[in-house]
Design a protein around this motif. Structure first.
Motif, PDB file in Angstrom:
ATOM      1  N   TYR A 150      -1.496 -10.366   9.405  1.00 53.33           N
ATOM      2  CA  TYR A 150      -2.127  -9.289   8.647  1.00 53.33           C
ATOM      3  C   TYR A 150      -1.243  -8.054   8.713  1.00 53.33           C
ATOM      4  CZ  TYR A 150      -3.665  -6.908  12.943  1.00 53.33           C
ATOM      5  OH  TYR A 150      -3.693  -6.258  14.147  1.00 53.33           O
ATOM      6  N   ILE A 151      -1.476  -7.141   7.780  1.00 55.24           N
ATOM      7  CA  ILE A 151      -0.751  -5.874   7.754  1.00 55.24           C
ATOM      8  C   ILE A 151      -1.769  -4.748   7.672  1.00 55.24           C
ATOM      9  CG2 ILE A 151       0.876  -4.423   6.482  1.00 55.24           C
ATOM     10  CD1 ILE A 151       2.157  -6.979   5.409  1.00 55.24           C
ATOM     11  N   LYS A 152      -1.609  -3.760   8.534  1.00 55.82           N
ATOM     12  CA  LYS A 152      -2.464  -2.580   8.517  1.00 55.82           C
ATOM     13  C   LYS A 152      -1.588  -1.378   8.205  1.00 55.82           C
ATOM     14  CE  LYS A 152      -5.753   0.046  11.334  1.00 55.82           C
ATOM     15  NZ  LYS A 152      -6.420   0.141  12.662  1.00 55.82           N
ATOM     16  N   GLY A 153      -1.881  -0.710   7.097  1.00 56.78           N
ATOM     17  CA  GLY A 153      -1.047   0.414   6.709  1.00 56.78           C
ATOM     18  C   GLY A 153      -1.655   1.193   5.557  1.00 56.78           C
ATOM     19  N   ILE A 154      -0.789   1.846   4.791  1.00 56.02           N
ATOM     20  CA  ILE A 154      -1.225   2.672   3.662  1.00 56.02           C
ATOM     21  C   ILE A 154      -0.651   2.097   2.374  1.00 56.02           C
ATOM     22  CG2 ILE A 154      -1.153   4.966   2.611  1.00 56.02           C
ATOM     23  CD1 ILE A 154      -0.865   6.132   5.400  1.00 56.02           C
ATOM     24  N   VAL A 155      -1.478   2.007   1.353  1.00 53.26           N
ATOM     25  CA  VAL A 155      -1.025   1.525   0.048  1.00 53.26           C
ATOM     26  C   VAL A 155      -0.250   2.652  -0.634  1.00 53.26           C
ATOM     27  CG1 VAL A 155      -1.714   0.630  -2.205  1.00 53.26           C
ATOM     28  CG2 VAL A 155      -3.029   0.013  -0.161  1.00 53.26           C
ATOM     29  N   ILE A 156       1.030   2.433  -0.861  1.00 49.50           N
ATOM     30  CA  ILE A 156       1.840   3.481  -1.494  1.00 49.50           C
ATOM     31  C   ILE A 156       2.158   3.158  -2.950  1.00 49.50           C
ATOM     32  CG2 ILE A 156       2.861   4.206   0.689  1.00 49.50           C
ATOM     33  CD1 ILE A 156       5.416   2.701  -0.138  1.00 49.50           C
ATOM     34  N   GLU A 157       1.871   1.923  -3.358  1.00 54.97           N
ATOM     35  CA  GLU A 157       2.127   1.543  -4.754  1.00 54.97           C
ATOM     36  C   GLU A 157       1.218   0.385  -5.134  1.00 54.97           C
ATOM     37  OE1 GLU A 157       5.870  -0.224  -7.299  1.00 54.97           O
ATOM     38  OE2 GLU A 157       6.291   1.323  -5.791  1.00 54.97           O
ATOM     39  N   LYS A 158       0.664   0.463  -6.335  1.00 51.64           N
ATOM     40  CA  LYS A 158      -0.222  -0.583  -6.846  1.00 51.64           C
ATOM     41  C   LYS A 158       0.299  -1.025  -8.203  1.00 51.64           C
ATOM     42  CE  LYS A 158      -5.060  -1.273  -8.265  1.00 51.64           C
ATOM     43  NZ  LYS A 158      -6.409  -0.641  -8.322  1.00 51.64           N
ATOM     44  N   ASN A 159       0.615  -2.307  -8.323  1.00 43.74           N
ATOM     45  CA  ASN A 159       1.173  -2.843  -9.558  1.00 43.74           C
ATOM     46  C   ASN A 159       0.226  -3.862 -10.183  1.00 43.74           C
ATOM     47  OD1 ASN A 159       3.732  -1.390  -9.257  1.00 43.74           O
ATOM     48  ND2 ASN A 159       4.048  -2.751  -7.506  1.00 43.74           N
ATOM     49  N   ILE A 160       0.685  -4.551 -11.209  1.00 44.41           N
ATOM     50  CA  ILE A 160      -0.173  -5.486 -11.935  1.00 44.41           C
ATOM     51  C   ILE A 160      -0.662  -6.625 -11.053  1.00 44.41           C
ATOM     52  CG2 ILE A 160      -0.263  -7.161 -13.822  1.00 44.41           C
ATOM     53  CD1 ILE A 160       1.662  -5.396 -15.366  1.00 44.41           C
ATOM     54  N   ASP A 161       0.219  -7.150 -10.202  1.00 43.60           N
ATOM     55  CA  ASP A 161      -0.160  -8.298  -9.385  1.00 43.60           C
ATOM     56  C   ASP A 161       0.209  -8.154  -7.914  1.00 43.60           C
ATOM     57  OD1 ASP A 161       2.550  -8.454  -9.620  1.00 43.60           O
ATOM     58  OD2 ASP A 161       2.614 -10.513 -10.382  1.00 43.60           O
ATOM     59  N   ASN A 162       0.642  -6.967  -7.510  1.00 38.63           N
ATOM     60  CA  ASN A 162       1.012  -6.777  -6.113  1.00 38.63           C
ATOM     61  C   ASN A 162       0.839  -5.326  -5.687  1.00 38.63           C
ATOM     62  OD1 ASN A 162       3.755  -5.239  -6.144  1.00 38.63           O
ATOM     63  ND2 ASN A 162       4.028  -6.859  -7.668  1.00 38.63           N
ATOM     64  N   ILE A 163       0.896  -5.126  -4.386  1.00 39.64           N
ATOM     65  CA  ILE A 163       0.835  -3.778  -3.830  1.00 39.64           C
ATOM     66  C   ILE A 163       1.980  -3.617  -2.834  1.00 39.64           C
ATOM     67  CG2 ILE A 163      -1.661  -3.516  -4.094  1.00 39.64           C
ATOM     68  CD1 ILE A 163      -1.956  -4.255  -1.127  1.00 39.64           C
ATOM     69  N   ILE A 164       2.346  -2.372  -2.568  1.00 40.70           N
ATOM     70  CA  ILE A 164       3.317  -2.068  -1.525  1.00 40.70           C
ATOM     71  C   ILE A 164       2.563  -1.357  -0.409  1.00 40.70           C
ATOM     72  CG2 ILE A 164       5.494  -0.966  -0.929  1.00 40.70           C
ATOM     73  CD1 ILE A 164       5.757  -3.107  -3.079  1.00 40.70           C
ATOM     74  N   VAL A 165       2.620  -1.940   0.778  1.00 42.37           N
ATOM     75  CA  VAL A 165       1.931  -1.368   1.934  1.00 42.37           C
ATOM     76  C   VAL A 165       2.973  -0.842   2.919  1.00 42.37           C
ATOM     77  CG1 VAL A 165       0.312  -1.785   3.824  1.00 42.37           C
ATOM     78  CG2 VAL A 165       0.045  -3.016   1.659  1.00 42.37           C
ATOM     79  N   GLU A 166       2.855   0.442   3.261  1.00 50.99           N
ATOM     80  CA  GLU A 166       3.769   1.030   4.238  1.00 50.99           C
ATOM     81  C   GLU A 166       3.175   0.884   5.630  1.00 50.99           C
ATOM     82  OE1 GLU A 166       6.106   5.205   5.291  1.00 50.99           O
ATOM     83  OE2 GLU A 166       4.720   5.121   3.604  1.00 50.99           O
ATOM     84  N   CYS A 167       3.962   0.291   6.518  1.00 49.04           N
ATOM     85  CA  CYS A 167       3.515   0.069   7.892  1.00 49.04           C
ATOM     86  C   CYS A 167       4.703   0.257   8.827  1.00 49.04           C
ATOM     87  CB  CYS A 167       2.933  -1.332   8.036  1.00 49.04           C
ATOM     88  SG  CYS A 167       2.460  -1.778   9.720  1.00 49.04           S
ATOM     89  N   ALA A 168       4.581   1.186   9.761  1.00 49.17           N
ATOM     90  CA  ALA A 168       5.637   1.438  10.749  1.00 49.17           C
ATOM     91  C   ALA A 168       6.986   1.713  10.094  1.00 49.17           C
ATOM     92  CB  ALA A 168       5.740   0.269  11.722  1.00 49.17           C
ATOM     93  N   GLY A 169       6.961   2.459   8.996  1.00 44.60           N
ATOM     94  CA  GLY A 169       8.193   2.848   8.336  1.00 44.60           C
ATOM     95  C   GLY A 169       8.787   1.806   7.409  1.00 44.60           C
ATOM     96  N   LEU A 170       8.101   0.675   7.257  1.00 44.90           N
ATOM     97  CA  LEU A 170       8.574  -0.381   6.367  1.00 44.90           C
ATOM     98  C   LEU A 170       7.589  -0.561   5.212  1.00 44.90           C
ATOM     99  CD1 LEU A 170       9.652  -3.083   8.993  1.00 44.90           C
ATOM    100  CD2 LEU A 170      11.150  -1.522   7.735  1.00 44.90           C
ATOM    101  N   GLY A 171       8.108  -0.942   4.050  1.00 37.09           N
ATOM    102  CA  GLY A 171       7.257  -1.195   2.892  1.00 37.09           C
ATOM    103  C   GLY A 171       7.182  -2.684   2.610  1.00 37.09           C
ATOM    104  N   TYR A 172       5.976  -3.234   2.649  1.00 38.48           N
ATOM    105  CA  TYR A 172       5.778  -4.668   2.428  1.00 38.48           C
ATOM    106  C   TYR A 172       5.196  -4.907   1.036  1.00 38.48           C
ATOM    107  CZ  TYR A 172       6.340  -5.169   7.497  1.00 38.48           C
ATOM    108  OH  TYR A 172       6.825  -5.146   8.780  1.00 38.48           O
ATOM    109  N   GLU A 173       5.859  -5.757   0.259  1.00 42.27           N
ATOM    110  CA  GLU A 173       5.324  -6.159  -1.037  1.00 42.27           C
ATOM    111  C   GLU A 173       4.381  -7.340  -0.809  1.00 42.27           C
ATOM    112  OE1 GLU A 173       7.145  -7.043  -5.414  1.00 42.27           O
ATOM    113  OE2 GLU A 173       7.875  -8.324  -3.788  1.00 42.27           O
ATOM    114  N   VAL A 174       3.137  -7.170  -1.235  1.00 44.73           N
ATOM    115  CA  VAL A 174       2.129  -8.211  -1.025  1.00 44.73           C
ATOM    116  C   VAL A 174       1.483  -8.551  -2.366  1.00 44.73           C
ATOM    117  CG1 VAL A 174       0.072  -8.899   0.252  1.00 44.73           C
ATOM    118  CG2 VAL A 174       1.643  -7.219   1.252  1.00 44.73           C
ATOM    119  N   PHE A 175       1.550  -9.808  -2.750  1.00 42.67           N
ATOM    120  CA  PHE A 175       0.906 -10.250  -3.985  1.00 42.67           C
ATOM    121  C   PHE A 175      -0.573 -10.513  -3.702  1.00 42.67           C
ATOM    122  CE2 PHE A 175       5.327 -10.944  -4.828  1.00 42.67           C
ATOM    123  CZ  PHE A 175       5.456 -10.660  -6.182  1.00 42.67           C
ATOM    124  N   VAL A 176      -1.431  -9.985  -4.569  1.00 41.24           N
ATOM    125  CA  VAL A 176      -2.876 -10.077  -4.349  1.00 41.24           C
ATOM    126  C   VAL A 176      -3.564 -10.594  -5.607  1.00 41.24           C
ATOM    127  CG1 VAL A 176      -2.892  -8.223  -2.645  1.00 41.24           C
ATOM    128  CG2 VAL A 176      -3.229  -7.676  -5.047  1.00 41.24           C
TER     129      VAL A 176
END
Length: 200
Positions: free
Chosen positions: A8-34
């Motif tokens: 799991y990833i716990k962080g802040i959503v910094i970007e929301k796209n058509i089929d994915n989000i970017i979650v910032e956690c510990a200084g890294l940005g994770y692209e997650v398809f949802v």
């Protein structure tokens, strides 16, 4: 690297796209398809905990995530079926909730599953064939607990709706959207259900 390395990833959503989000956690940005249903409940700038599955291929490491752990569990079952990849599984999860998908499986409702974009009747039937026993074994209790109150009247309404041409999963779906009291009669519930069916 194992597929369960990132659970799991716990962080802040910094970007929301058509089929994915970017979650910032510990200084890294994770692209997650949802899936589409989860995307509707996600907002930029908000804290999030998302349960993830990491797919590793030769040219990419791809994260898929769900707000509910039960949805992630169903997603894993879907991608374990021959012919069902992550994109197809996300399409199904965008169209049906885990509960509705389970109901479609146990009631042999391949039409409900094939309503998802890119899912044909052949794949839908394969999903039912492969998962029906597993869903039956793990979900009888949870499905019963999610049904509305006044079980006797509810069962009669389901039978009535099915006799009118609706599928079992459609019937249970509409019943879940109705506030049913112990004093409500079958006729009362059926009238409300039919009105809601017209909207669905």
């Amino acid at each position: 690297m194992g597929r369960d390395m990132i659970t799991y990833i716990k962080g802040i959503v910094i970007e929301k796209n058509i089929d994915n989000i970017i979650v910032e956690c510990a200084g890294l940005g994770y692209e997650v398809f949802v899936c589409g249903r989860d995307l509707e409940n996600i907002s930029n700038g908000k804290d999030i905990v998302i349960h993830t599955y990491l797919k590793i291929s030769e040219d990419a490491h791809t994260l898929y995530g769900f707000l509910d752990r039960a949805d992630l569990s169903m997603f894993k079952k879907l991608i374990g079926i021959s012919g069902v990849g992550p994109k197809a599984a996300l399409s199904i999860m965008s169209t049906l909730s885990t509960f509705d998908l389970k109901m479609a499986i146990v009631s042999d409702d391949h039409k409900a599953i094939s309503a998802a974009q890119g899912i044909g009747p052949k794949i839908a039937k394969r999903i039912i064939l492969d998962l029906k026993e597993k869903v039956d074994l793990e979900s009888i209790t949870s499905i019963e607990s999610e049904k509305p109150a006044n079980g006797g009247a509810q069962s009669e309404v389901v039978e009535a709706l099915v006799s009118l041409g609706y599928s079992s999963s459609e019937a249970y779906k509409v019943l879940r959207s109705i506030e049913i009291g112990d004093s409500d009669t079958t006729e009362d519930i059926l009238k409300i259900a039919l009105k809601k069916m017209a909207i669905f």
